[in-house]
Design a protein around this motif. Structure first.
Motif, PDB file in Angstrom:
ATOM      1  N   ILE A  20       0.859  -1.198   0.000  1.00 39.42           N
ATOM      2  CA  ILE A  20       0.000   0.000   0.000  1.00 39.42           C
ATOM      3  C   ILE A  20       0.883   1.232   0.000  1.00 39.42           C
ATOM      4  CG2 ILE A  20      -1.850   1.237   1.163  1.00 39.42           C
ATOM      5  CD1 ILE A  20      -2.942  -1.321   2.150  1.00 39.42           C
ATOM      6  N   HIS A  21       1.275   1.645  -1.180  1.00 38.76           N
ATOM      7  CA  HIS A  21       2.031   2.884  -1.331  1.00 38.76           C
ATOM      8  C   HIS A  21       1.033   3.979  -1.689  1.00 38.76           C
ATOM      9  CE1 HIS A  21       2.099   2.656  -5.827  1.00 38.76           C
ATOM     10  NE2 HIS A  21       1.890   1.395  -5.541  1.00 38.76           N
ATOM     11  N   ALA A  22       1.526   5.071  -2.244  1.00 42.65           N
ATOM     12  CA  ALA A  22       0.666   6.235  -2.405  1.00 42.65           C
ATOM     13  C   ALA A  22      -0.579   5.963  -3.259  1.00 42.65           C
ATOM     14  CB  ALA A  22       1.477   7.377  -3.004  1.00 42.65           C
ATOM     15  N   LEU A  53      -5.389   9.322   4.270  1.00 42.72           N
ATOM     16  CA  LEU A  53      -4.309   8.820   3.435  1.00 42.72           C
ATOM     17  C   LEU A  53      -3.031   8.507   4.226  1.00 42.72           C
ATOM     18  CD1 LEU A  53      -3.618   8.686   0.216  1.00 42.72           C
ATOM     19  CD2 LEU A  53      -2.255  10.678   0.774  1.00 42.72           C
ATOM     20  N   LEU A  54      -2.599   9.471   5.022  1.00 37.20           N
ATOM     21  CA  LEU A  54      -1.314   9.290   5.694  1.00 37.20           C
ATOM     22  C   LEU A  54      -1.379   8.197   6.758  1.00 37.20           C
ATOM     23  CD1 LEU A  54      -0.057  12.990   5.918  1.00 37.20           C
ATOM     24  CD2 LEU A  54       0.468  11.253   4.216  1.00 37.20           C
ATOM     25  N   SER A  55      -2.531   8.076   7.440  1.00 38.58           N
ATOM     26  CA  SER A  55      -2.645   6.981   8.427  1.00 38.58           C
ATOM     27  C   SER A  55      -2.585   5.645   7.719  1.00 38.58           C
ATOM     28  CB  SER A  55      -3.963   7.020   9.193  1.00 38.58           C
ATOM     29  OG  SER A  55      -4.365   8.305   9.430  1.00 38.58           O
ATOM     30  N   LEU A  57      -1.072   4.976   4.922  1.00 35.00           N
ATOM     31  CA  LEU A  57       0.322   4.740   4.543  1.00 35.00           C
ATOM     32  C   LEU A  57       1.140   4.306   5.751  1.00 35.00           C
ATOM     33  CD1 LEU A  57       1.248   7.689   2.152  1.00 35.00           C
ATOM     34  CD2 LEU A  57       1.120   5.257   1.579  1.00 35.00           C
ATOM     35  N   ALA A  58       0.920   4.992   6.870  1.00 29.66           N
ATOM     36  CA  ALA A  58       1.722   4.739   8.067  1.00 29.66           C
ATOM     37  C   ALA A  58       1.443   3.362   8.670  1.00 29.66           C
ATOM     38  CB  ALA A  58       1.480   5.827   9.106  1.00 29.66           C
ATOM     39  N   ASP A  60       1.868   0.825   7.213  1.00 35.45           N
ATOM     40  CA  ASP A  60       3.022   0.051   6.747  1.00 35.45           C
ATOM     41  C   ASP A  60       2.604  -1.335   6.255  1.00 35.45           C
ATOM     42  OD1 ASP A  60       5.558  -0.767   6.180  1.00 35.45           O
ATOM     43  OD2 ASP A  60       6.248  -0.908   8.255  1.00 35.45           O
TER      44      ASP A  60
ATOM     45  N   LEU B  81      -1.759  13.251  -5.767  1.00 41.99           N
ATOM     46  CA  LEU B  81      -1.388  12.767  -4.436  1.00 41.99           C
ATOM     47  C   LEU B  81      -1.171  13.951  -3.487  1.00 41.99           C
ATOM     48  CD1 LEU B  81      -0.473  10.470  -2.529  1.00 41.99           C
ATOM     49  CD2 LEU B  81       1.825  10.800  -3.415  1.00 41.99           C
ATOM     50  N   ASP B  88      -5.369  15.961   4.229  1.00 41.91           N
ATOM     51  CA  ASP B  88      -5.365  14.782   5.089  1.00 41.91           C
ATOM     52  C   ASP B  88      -5.555  15.190   6.547  1.00 41.91           C
ATOM     53  OD1 ASP B  88      -4.578  11.755   5.169  1.00 41.91           O
ATOM     54  OD2 ASP B  88      -3.544  12.692   6.852  1.00 41.91           O
ATOM     55  N   MET B  90      -3.981  14.326   9.176  1.00 40.77           N
ATOM     56  CA  MET B  90      -2.764  14.628   9.928  1.00 40.77           C
ATOM     57  C   MET B  90      -2.133  15.962   9.593  1.00 40.77           C
ATOM     58  SD  MET B  90      -0.642  11.138  10.242  1.00 40.77           S
ATOM     59  CE  MET B  90      -1.476   9.585  10.356  1.00 40.77           C
ATOM     60  N   LEU B 120       6.178   9.336  12.626  1.00 35.99           N
ATOM     61  CA  LEU B 120       5.374   8.150  12.334  1.00 35.99           C
ATOM     62  C   LEU B 120       5.944   7.386  11.132  1.00 35.99           C
ATOM     63  CD1 LEU B 120       2.671   7.038  13.439  1.00 35.99           C
ATOM     64  CD2 LEU B 120       1.529   8.297  11.631  1.00 35.99           C
ATOM     65  N   PHE B 121       6.302   8.157  10.100  1.00 37.99           N
ATOM     66  CA  PHE B 121       6.812   7.526   8.880  1.00 37.99           C
ATOM     67  C   PHE B 121       8.192   6.919   9.100  1.00 37.99           C
ATOM     68  CE2 PHE B 121       4.419   8.187   4.822  1.00 37.99           C
ATOM     69  CZ  PHE B 121       3.226   8.517   5.432  1.00 37.99           C
ATOM     70  N   ILE B 124       8.108   3.304   9.670  1.00 40.22           N
ATOM     71  CA  ILE B 124       7.651   2.378   8.634  1.00 40.22           C
ATOM     72  C   ILE B 124       8.825   1.543   8.148  1.00 40.22           C
ATOM     73  CG2 ILE B 124       6.708   2.228   6.279  1.00 40.22           C
ATOM     74  CD1 ILE B 124       5.120   4.730   6.844  1.00 40.22           C
ATOM     75  N   ILE B 129       7.302   2.532   0.917  1.00 34.08           N
ATOM     76  CA  ILE B 129       6.212   3.288   1.545  1.00 34.08           C
ATOM     77  C   ILE B 129       6.790   4.414   2.396  1.00 34.08           C
ATOM     78  CG2 ILE B 129       4.224   3.128   3.095  1.00 34.08           C
ATOM     79  CD1 ILE B 129       3.941   0.180   2.236  1.00 34.08           C
ATOM     80  N   ARG B 132       7.498   7.842   0.857  1.00 35.12           N
ATOM     81  CA  ARG B 132       6.429   8.796   0.533  1.00 35.12           C
ATOM     82  C   ARG B 132       6.486  10.038   1.404  1.00 35.12           C
ATOM     83  NH1 ARG B 132       6.894   8.946  -3.211  1.00 35.12           N
ATOM     84  NH2 ARG B 132       8.274   7.197  -3.218  1.00 35.12           N
TER      85      ARG B 132
END
Lengths: 94, 592
Positions: A20-22, A53-55, A57-58, A60, B81, B88, B90, B120-121, B124, B129, B132
């Motif tokens: 699950i990327h962008a 979206l960002l959640s 992505l996060a 993972d 995107l 979003d 966040m 958070l990222f 990952i 991912i 991003r």
């Protein structure tokens, strides 16, 4: 009159190569927006709202991740079904 | 008035532009201010200010997306995107909450929210991912820029003739330049084959990359000439220089226009010698360049990208999907797939594959594939399966013995048997070729010829091995000479041996795309050339204007010359006299 609300849970697997990327995350979001129901994705206890979206992505989720789709609301059944389909189509990827 | 200065870098996208520098420094400059809000009115004003900034960013991005969509629909996804990230939870709801509930000013609220996303990222695990965060950062910078009011549209400056100067540009940022006020860009990092360079070529925005200290050397607002043909940047040019470059610019534009006319038509010499001019590709984005620049097919499809990009060894399905897409979208044109040309240390995380002292002479390419047969079989299966969707041929890199070709072919036969039993369709007649890039293969080509359906001379490696020159070594780089008599004799030897067996000879590598070399190569009998797609129109034009007889006469004269200097002078003089325009501009398109 209060509409009847459902809670539907479905298991899905991330099958596309890049996970699950962008782009898949955008598709999840766009799909979730079409329904009234609240749609959550759960991975090993972590939860993301499908509309964020960002959640998503996060969360993972590389290829091979197992997720639980949890939809709650009047159209929960349709929403969960559509989400399962989206995962099954591998987001149109390989 | 300050003096004219010249910087040099790597030409990444051809063309000449004159403009004013817009230096985009790193984010460090965009400091978020911290201020506490005390009254409801202040909070409301701050909420409004934040929302307005989001609206402006949204408007900017949408306008940009529409512009890009009109011309390059395949490149809009990054902007879509960014629009989604902008609203979003966040990066949008959270700052609003921080303003309302924690009395933070808009900048600091945004900063805090972004830091949380970054944190958070960073946790990952999946690198793709995790990467991003680049897009989140890009949106953050845009929004913060608007809030601070420092530079409302940081990365897509409006106004006329802006030349962007940055340490580095992501593909997303490069995409944003299409249709903006940016007429060219300069970066400190990057190479000619980086993703950003390829996008710049695709947008036809001139660019020079790898310019040391560009940010320090170039003052904001400074007038400069960016020459994407030579890789030169002329700062503070005087009137004379400006005029000279303006003329060069107009001439280049006319030249480009002219050579691309009829590019897709076949290239045959006036006396009827038919050639094939093919494209080298590597990235999926490059497939559309094949049609755009009129390639007759793909003479070199490099397959390392997928192995390097993925965090795991690609599966057969993943390889197959990639090959199938390229093959099907280019059908009925021929696609030449080169099997893996790297060593295990590049993508296998195993203790037995560590970086080698001398990788050019190490375990890589066919040697590695014959050692790691599972990986090789997997790739061969994927290539064969893709062959059912168009016209495919396969070639093995770094062949140095007949035995290697036989072993590789035996594997192909085994794999074919498996596919037949499993009921997978494939092309039973898929041609198999050997790359000639090790001097041993040149010597043996008479024996190799009966084993294969075609040869492809890989000039980059062949020249390096034949002349014992590492191009990356500045001490000897100048001795890397494609027209060296030894190299030309090797080419002749390959063509002659192949002719006896009726095996066609192709050439890929930079030498094949340079108009300077073309007449000699034609004269030596090379009928198929594969190159950077941008170079194709020029090469076709030269082929259509010289006869094979003339080229042969040139080749025989050159074969009598003993020094590379003499040959270079001869080739240069010919090109200068016969094709003055190409002499001036052609090599830049060849990507040299």
């Amino acid at each position: 009159m209060q509409e009847k609300s459902y809670l539907v849970e479905r298991e899905v697997w991330v099958e596309n190569r890049l996970g699950i990327h962008a782009r898949p995350a955008s598709q999840i979001l766009n799909l979730a927006r079409q329904f009234e129901a609240e749609i959550l994705l759960e991975k090993d206890g972590s939860v993301a709202n499908a509309r964020e979206l960002l959640s998503v992505l996060a969360l993972d989720c590389p290829q091979g991740t197992r997720l639980v789709v949890r939809a709650k609301g009047a159209d929960a059944r349709d929403a969960a079904h559509a989400m399962v389909q989206l995962f099954a189509r591998k987001f149109g990827e390989t | 008035m300050s003096a004219t200065r010249v910087l040099t870098g790597i030409p990444a996208s051809p063309g000449i532009v004159v403009g004013r520098a817009r230096v985009v420094s790193d984010f460090g400059d965009l400091q978020a201010t911290f201020r506490l809000l005390y009254t409801d009115r202040e909070r409301q004003a701050e909420v409004r200010r934040f929302k307005e900034a989001v609206e402006q960013a949204q408007a900017d991005l949408s306008r940009l997306r529409d512009r890009v969509a009109a011309e390059f629909p395949e490149h809009t996804h990054l902007l879509e995107l960014h629009l989604l990230i902008l609203t979003d939870q966040m990066l949008h709801d959270e700052p609003l909450r921080l303003i309302r509930e924690e009395n933070l000013n808009a900048e600091w609220a945004l900063h805090r929210a972004y830091e949380r996303v970054r944190e958070l990222f960073s946790r990952i695990e999946d690198p793709y991912i995790r990467g991003r965060i680049q897009d989140v950062e890009s949106v953050y910078r845009r929004l913060m820029g608007i809030l601070i009011g420092q530079s409302p549209r940081r990365l897509i400056p409006t106004g006329d003739k802006v030349i962007l100067v940055a340490r580095d540009l992501s593909p997303a940022e490069t995409t944003q330049m299409a249709g903006s006020g940016v007429v060219g860009f300069i970066t400190e990092r990057g190479g000619r084959t980086s993703h950003t360079a390829i996008l710049a070529q695709s947008f036809e925005i001139p660019a020079v990359v790898g310019v040391d200290n560009a940010i320090k050397e170039i003052a904001p607002g400074e007038e400069l000439i960016l020459d994407g043909l030579s890789g030169r940047i002329i700062l503070n040019p005087d009137q004379g220089v400006l005029e000279r470059y303006r003329r060069r610019q107009a001439e280049f534009a006319a030249f480009r226009e002219e050579v691309t006319t009829n590019a897709a038509e076949p290239a045959t010499t006036p006396d009827g010698f038919a050639t094939r001019v093919m494209a080298n590709i590597e990235l999926p984005e490059e497939v559309h360049l094949v049609g755009r620049y009129g390639a007759d097919g793909v003479g070199l499809y490099r397959t390392e990208f997928l192995f390097l990009r993925l965090r795991h060894l690609p599966t057969e399905e993943e390889l197959f999907e990639d090959y199938r897409k390229v093959v099907a979208s280019l059908a009925p044109r021929l696609v030449t797939i080169r099997t893996l040309d790297i060593g295990g240390d590049k993508f296998l995380h195993r203790n037995d594959y560590v970086p080698e002292m001398n990788p050019a002479l190490g375990l890589r390419a066919i040697r590695f594939c014959l050692r790691e047969r599972d990986i090789f079989r997997r790739q061969l299966r994927a290539i064969l399966r893709a062959s059912a969707y168009g016209r495919v041929r396969v070639m093995f890199p770094l062949i140095s013995s007949v035995q290697e070709v036989r072993e590789a072919k035996a594997l192909i036969e085994e794999v074919k048997g498996e596919l037949r039993r499993e009921g997978h369709p494939f092309d039973e007649e898929m041609p198999v070729g050997a790359m000639i890039e090790v001097p041993a293969a040149v010597t043996l080509c008479q024996m190799l010829a009966p084993e294969v359906d075609f040869f492809s001379i890989g000039t980059n490696d062949l020249i390096q091995y034949a002349l014992a020159i590492d191009r990356g070594n500045k001490q000897v780089a100048a001795m890397y000479q494609p027209l060296h008599p030894a190299v030309l004799r090797m080419v002749l030897q390959v063509v002659t041996a192949a002719g006896v067996s009726g095996v066609p000879v192709a050439m890929c590598g930079e030498m094949a795309g340079d108009p300077l070399h073309l007449p000699i190569l034609l004269g030596l009998g090379v009928a198929e050339l594969s190159m950077n797609p941008l170079a194709i129109p020029v090469i076709k034009r030269v082929i259509r204007s010289i006869t094979l007889a003339e080229a042969q006469a040139m080749a025989s004269r050159v074969l009598e010359m003993v020094s590379v200097e003499e040959i270079n002078d001869f080739a240069n003089l010919f090109l200068k006299e016969r094709f003055p325009e190409i002499y001036r501009f052609g090599s830049a398109l060849a990507g040299i």
